[in-house]
Design an enzyme around this catalytic site. Structure first.
Site, short mmCIF file in Angstrom:
data_model
loop_
_atom_site.label_atom_id
_atom_site.label_comp_id
_atom_site.label_asym_id
_atom_site.label_seq_id
_atom_site.Cartn_x
_atom_site.Cartn_y
_atom_site.Cartn_z
N TYR A 57 0.78 30.94 43.84
CA TYR A 57 1.45 31.84 42.89
C TYR A 57 0.48 32.88 42.34
O TYR A 57 -0.62 32.57 41.89
CB TYR A 57 2.04 31.05 41.72
CG TYR A 57 2.59 31.94 40.62
CD1 TYR A 57 3.78 32.64 40.81
CD2 TYR A 57 1.90 32.12 39.43
CE1 TYR A 57 4.26 33.49 39.84
CE2 TYR A 57 2.39 32.96 38.44
CZ TYR A 57 3.57 33.64 38.66
OH TYR A 57 4.04 34.49 37.69
N HIS A 87 3.25 45.93 33.57
CA HIS A 87 3.33 45.10 32.37
C HIS A 87 2.84 45.83 31.11
O HIS A 87 3.06 45.34 30.00
CB HIS A 87 2.53 43.82 32.57
CG HIS A 87 3.21 42.82 33.48
ND1 HIS A 87 3.82 43.18 34.64
CD2 HIS A 87 3.35 41.47 33.38
CE1 HIS A 87 4.32 42.11 35.24
NE2 HIS A 87 4.06 41.06 34.49
N ASN A 199 -2.61 36.72 31.59
CA ASN A 199 -1.77 35.53 31.40
C ASN A 199 -2.46 34.58 30.44
O ASN A 199 -3.18 33.67 30.84
CB ASN A 199 -1.53 34.86 32.76
CG ASN A 199 -0.24 34.08 32.78
OD1 ASN A 199 0.37 33.85 31.75
ND2 ASN A 199 0.18 33.67 33.97
N TYR A 282 4.69 23.56 -14.82
CA TYR A 282 4.28 23.22 -13.46
C TYR A 282 3.32 24.23 -12.84
O TYR A 282 2.43 23.86 -12.07
CB TYR A 282 5.51 23.11 -12.55
CG TYR A 282 6.37 21.89 -12.78
CD1 TYR A 282 6.07 20.97 -13.77
CD2 TYR A 282 7.50 21.68 -12.00
CE1 TYR A 282 6.87 19.86 -13.98
CE2 TYR A 282 8.31 20.58 -12.19
CZ TYR A 282 7.99 19.67 -13.19
OH TYR A 282 8.79 18.58 -13.38
N ARG A 285 0.06 22.98 -14.38
CA ARG A 285 -0.23 21.55 -14.24
C ARG A 285 -0.25 21.09 -12.79
O ARG A 285 -1.01 20.21 -12.41
CB ARG A 285 0.82 20.75 -15.03
CG ARG A 285 0.51 19.29 -15.11
CD ARG A 285 1.50 18.44 -15.90
NE ARG A 285 2.68 19.12 -16.39
CZ ARG A 285 3.89 18.57 -16.36
NH1 ARG A 285 4.07 17.37 -15.83
NH2 ARG A 285 4.93 19.21 -16.86
N PHE A 331 -0.04 28.84 29.40
CA PHE A 331 0.13 30.14 28.73
C PHE A 331 1.17 30.08 27.62
O PHE A 331 1.33 31.04 26.87
CB PHE A 331 0.57 31.19 29.76
CG PHE A 331 1.75 30.73 30.58
CD1 PHE A 331 3.01 30.61 30.04
CD2 PHE A 331 1.57 30.38 31.92
CE1 PHE A 331 4.08 30.16 30.79
CE2 PHE A 331 2.64 29.95 32.68
CZ PHE A 331 3.90 29.84 32.12
N GLU A 416 11.79 32.30 33.42
CA GLU A 416 11.04 32.02 32.20
C GLU A 416 12.05 31.88 31.07
O GLU A 416 12.32 32.81 30.32
CB GLU A 416 10.03 33.14 31.97
CG GLU A 416 9.03 33.22 33.12
CD GLU A 416 8.20 34.48 33.17
OE1 GLU A 416 8.32 35.31 32.23
OE2 GLU A 416 7.43 34.65 34.13
#
Length: 501
Positions: A57, A87, A199, A282, A285, A331, A416
């Site tokens: 791959y 990309h 990646n 609060y 405290r 990834f 994906e």
């Protein structure tokens, strides 16, 4: 402590503090000889697979849904260049330079582990970009946080090819001009290299590293500022007694209580149980319990991100000792996505409780002090609207703290089909921390003003914090533009001025 001028990387020992130094102080990077040898060994595996035309791959196949498309030997290099160009499609404003540098440093360290198949000269090109101050222009939007931070990292790699855009000495220019300006030449990617470079989880992890570093500063500052408010309201430090916290032994709670007592040590501005009131509200405290929970969250996230800084997060991964090439999912950004969302919630709570303390300071029915901390109320509004601003920012953080990690959108034709949204989570986290700092700056200024209405010595820590503020911001006697004062107070916090214990 002297700042290092060089950080050596071997893929296994990078600290969050190191990432911050590289990102913000421009400390240089050097790869160890061991790391370079590991890189050469993994590269030899890639060369052998290409020569033997093995089906692997991203090396001899396409990407994502195209993983079943075989790539011929003469096109293997073109495949990697096409990967980067296709990309590099991010959108939005560019990341700040410090995030870009952190991203580069983390990717270098991951590749230095020697499981990615990159060539030595390609990795050294990325090192030189960072060391010579070439900072790619990387849009902030576009990563799903699985299959790595593909779009942001592709923009980073474009400049290595002489494409895209970069900043050099603050000037934006083309990638080719940037390389020429620092004496570098474009590279041509070979098999596996484009995939190895993009990646990974480095965009989200870079932001988490810087967020963590800032979170520690903000947390320590929050406790010192809260201590000033305790003195301004004559609070009861008995609630921080160690024996109380030993019977509920959360480490963060115990540490917060210890620090509050240290800040208030020697103070003449506090009170005893039953002296003015039996117990505090609060927001005073319960400081150890609230801040302590943030401390414990911060430590958990710090450990998780430190682990990620020294992880292999690309795909496929090459194991030189066994000869295995394994396609997996390292990834996937889910660990970082959860960490970023968790830390955002924990840090936002520091602002939530701070705003409530600011309300107590400015509200005369709760403080016993002049209304809105002004000497001539009516003619002057004093700190009235600063509490509005704090409330507005706190409300904004509540929206930002909706977890990004609960979302997922399938991509690449459902190949994906589950993603982390970790990069979105990390971007939101940085905004939350910036907002928290602003809310604390408002309390800091209000607490100092309230202290000016009282008498007696301040504590060991609070006296220093008060002096630092008054060194740059005078007491408010009549209304003036508040924005510049708030910005100065915010800068004192961001610089770490209040980290004194």
């Amino acid at each position: 402590m002297n700042q290092p001028t060089l950080i050596q990387m071997n893929g296994d020992q990078l600290r969050i503090e190191d990432v911050a130094l590289i990102a913000r102080e421009f400390v240089h990077i050097e790869l160890t000889s061991e790391a370079l040898e590991n890189v050469r060994r993994s590269r030899a595996m890639v060369e052998e697979m290409v020569q033997q035309q093995k089906v692997v791959y991203g090396i001899t196949t396409g990407f994502g849904k195209f993983s079943d498309v075989m790539i011929q030997g003469e096109d293997v290099s073109k495949l990697q260049e096409n990967l980067i160009m296709s990309h590099a499609c991010g959108m939005g404003d560019p990341y700040p330079v410090e995030v870009v540098r952190a991203m580069m440093a983390l990717r270098i360290n991951a590749l230095a582990k020697g499981y990615s198949g990159i060539r030595e000269e390609t990795l050294l090109q990325l090192v030189e970009l960072c060391n010579r101050g070439v900072h790619p222009v990387i849009p902030q939007q576009g990563s799903l946080g699985a299959s790595g931070d593909l779009a942001p990292l592709a923009h980073m790699v474009l400049v290595m090819l002489g494409k895209g855009e970069a900043y050099v000495n603050g000037q934006q220019m083309s990638g080719s001009e940037a390389l020429k300006a620092v004496g570098l030449a474009p590279i041509r990617l070979q098999a596996k290299e484009g995939l190895a470079l993009i990646n990974g989880t480095q965009a989200m992890t870079a932001q988490l590293c810087l967020a963590l570093y800032d979170s520690r500063v903000v947390l320590e500052s929050a406790e010192l500022i809260a201590s000033m408010t305790i003195e301004a309201l004559r609070g009861i430090p008995k609630a921080f007694d160690p024996q109380l916290h030993l019977v509920r032994p959360h480490p963060g709670q115990q540490e917060s209580a210890r620090r509050l007592l240290a800040h208030l040590s020697g103070s003449q501005r506090t009170s005893q149980q039953g002296e003015l009131r039996v117990q505090d509200p609060y927001s005073l405290r319960c400081l150890p319990q609230v801040h302590g929970a943030t401390r414990d969250t911060l430590e958990y996230v710090w450990t998780t991100v430190s682990r990620e800084c020294n992880s292999v997060t690309d795909n496929p991964i090459l194991f030189t000792e066994t000869g295995d090439v394994i396609s997996g999912g390292n990834f996937h950004g889910q660990p970082m996505a959860f960490a970023a969302d968790f830390l955002a919630i924990a840090m936002a709570e520091l602002a939530n409780i701070s705003e409530r303390r600011t309300e107590r300071l400015v509200n005369p029915q709760l403080s016993g002090l002049p209304g809105f901390l002004t000497e001539n109320g009516g003619l002057h509004s004093g700190f009235m609207i600063t509490q509005y601003v704090a409330a507005s920012i706190v409300s904004e953080n509540k929206v930002l703290c909706h977890p990004a990690s609960v979302d997922s959108i399938p991509s690449s034709a459902n190949q994906e089909d589950h993603v982390s949204m970790g990069t979105t989570a990390a971007r939101k986290l940085r905004t939350v921390i910036s907002n928290v700092t602003k809310v604390l700056a408002i309390e800091y200024l209000a607490a100092a003003q309230a202290i000016d209405f009282g008498t007696g010595d301040l504590g060991a820590g609070t006296s220093k914090a008060y002096a630092e503020l008054r060194r740059v911001i005078p007491r408010l006697h009549e209304d003036r533009e508040m924005h510049p004062d708030l910005v100065k107070a915010e800068e004192l916090i961001k610089k770490g001025t209040l980290v004194i214990v």
